[in-house]
Design a protein around this motif. Structure first.
Motif, short mmCIF file in Angstrom:
data_model
loop_
_atom_site.label_atom_id
_atom_site.label_comp_id
_atom_site.label_asym_id
_atom_site.label_seq_id
_atom_site.Cartn_x
_atom_site.Cartn_y
_atom_site.Cartn_z
N LYS A 1 2.48 16.71 3.83
CA LYS A 1 1.81 16.18 2.64
C LYS A 1 2.04 14.69 2.51
O LYS A 1 3.15 14.21 2.74
N VAL A 2 0.99 13.98 2.13
CA VAL A 2 1.10 12.57 1.76
C VAL A 2 0.79 12.48 0.27
O VAL A 2 -0.32 12.80 -0.15
N GLN A 3 1.78 12.12 -0.51
CA GLN A 3 1.62 12.05 -1.95
C GLN A 3 1.68 10.60 -2.40
O GLN A 3 2.55 9.85 -1.96
N THR A 4 0.78 10.22 -3.29
CA THR A 4 0.82 8.88 -3.87
C THR A 4 1.11 9.01 -5.36
O THR A 4 1.04 10.09 -5.93
N GLY A 5 1.44 7.89 -5.97
CA GLY A 5 1.83 7.92 -7.36
C GLY A 5 3.29 8.25 -7.52
O GLY A 5 3.81 8.48 -8.59
N PHE A 6 4.01 8.26 -6.37
CA PHE A 6 5.46 8.51 -6.36
C PHE A 6 6.16 7.25 -6.83
O PHE A 6 5.80 6.16 -6.48
N ILE B 1 0.81 -1.22 0.00
CA ILE B 1 0.00 0.00 0.00
C ILE B 1 0.85 1.27 0.00
O ILE B 1 0.44 2.30 -0.53
N ASN B 2 2.06 1.22 0.57
CA ASN B 2 2.87 2.43 0.64
C ASN B 2 4.02 2.45 -0.37
O ASN B 2 4.89 3.31 -0.30
N LYS B 3 4.00 1.53 -1.34
CA LYS B 3 5.15 1.42 -2.25
C LYS B 3 5.31 2.63 -3.16
O LYS B 3 6.40 2.87 -3.68
N ASP B 4 4.26 3.43 -3.34
CA ASP B 4 4.33 4.63 -4.17
C ASP B 4 3.99 5.89 -3.38
O ASP B 4 3.53 6.88 -3.95
N THR B 5 4.22 5.84 -2.07
CA THR B 5 3.84 6.95 -1.19
C THR B 5 5.06 7.70 -0.71
O THR B 5 6.06 7.10 -0.34
N ILE B 6 4.97 9.02 -0.69
CA ILE B 6 6.00 9.86 -0.09
C ILE B 6 5.30 10.80 0.88
O ILE B 6 4.23 11.34 0.59
N ILE B 7 5.88 10.95 2.08
CA ILE B 7 5.30 11.82 3.11
C ILE B 7 6.31 12.93 3.40
O ILE B 7 7.46 12.65 3.75
N ILE B 8 5.87 14.16 3.23
CA ILE B 8 6.76 15.31 3.35
C ILE B 8 6.41 16.12 4.58
O ILE B 8 5.31 16.65 4.71
N VAL C 1 11.84 16.33 7.62
CA VAL C 1 12.11 14.99 7.11
C VAL C 1 11.14 14.63 6.00
O VAL C 1 10.06 15.21 5.89
N VAL C 2 11.56 13.68 5.19
CA VAL C 2 10.73 13.11 4.13
C VAL C 2 10.77 11.61 4.30
O VAL C 2 11.84 11.03 4.51
N LEU C 3 9.60 10.96 4.24
CA LEU C 3 9.53 9.50 4.33
C LEU C 3 9.27 8.94 2.94
O LEU C 3 8.34 9.38 2.25
N VAL C 4 10.09 7.98 2.54
CA VAL C 4 9.94 7.34 1.23
C VAL C 4 9.93 5.83 1.43
O VAL C 4 10.49 5.32 2.41
#
Length: 198
Positions: free
Chosen positions: A192-197, A3-10, A14-17
């Motif tokens: 921000k939580v971005q998907t499609g990353f 579920i989080n394989k294309d998620t980035i949290i900014i 820090v940034v979570l990838v």
């Protein structure tokens, strides 16, 4: 976890990838440290085993992992591997629901410690677990010797529920309620939580 394989949290600092193949070598180098092995209750793996572990974590629906990046370094270099400072994880013991998660945070880079990077990364992970995975309770296991983590989680509202002299660790818990979720959002500010990353 898929579920989080294309998620980035900014966040602010820090940034979570998602933990991907290109992060493995740096992660493997970290985990040669006896200090980190002790703090994370981990056994050293070969590099090949570490690559296999990364693949299995990606597919494991009971483990959600993000690599923690230093945001300013990432913005300056554009390189995830150069910006890596640690990782954060959620483990789910129950395959059928994701209501209770064991949470972990590791800041491996010495220069990144004491700057509240672990604090922010953990709060971002808590919010992701609440908003995306539906987590209702968090549990943390902290080594007796890890006073910094113990104090951090206490400040976050966790309460001790048990001790294990055999494993030399304290287990603490926090039930998710609206007041705590609101406190998390206030602490984090804009994120921000971005998907499609990818």
């Amino acid at each position: 976890m898929h579920i989080n394989k294309d998620t980035i949290i900014i966040g602010k600092n820090v940034v979570l990838v998602p933990y991907r193949k290109e992060h493995v070598l740096r992660y493997h180098e970290w985990m040669q440290s006896e200090e980190l092995q002790a703090l994370t209750a981990s056994e050293p793996l070969t590099l090949e085993e570490e690559y296999e572990m990364q693949k299995s974590w990606l597919m494991d629906e009971n483990k959600c992992t993000f690599i923690v990046l230093d945001k300013s370094k990432y913005e300056a270099t554009g390189s995830e591997t150069e910006s890596m400072i640690g990782d954060t994880n959620l483990f789910f013991a129950n395959c059928d629901d994701k209501l209770c998660a064991e949470a972990e945070i590791m800041i491996a880079e010495m220069w990144a410690r004491g700057r509240r990077c672990g604090w922010e990364a953990m709060l971002l992970m808590f919010m992701y677990g609440i908003d995306t995975l539906g987590v209702k309770q968090y549990v943390v296991k902290i080594s007796y010797s890890n006073r910094i983590s113990a104090n951090m989680f206490k400040t976050m509202g966790f309460e001790e529920i048990s001790r294990s002299d055999v494993f030399q660790e304290i287990t603490c818990s926090k039930i998710v309620d609206e007041a705590w979720a609101s406190w998390l959002r206030t602490c984090l500010g804009d994120f921000k939580v971005q998907t499609g990353f990818s």
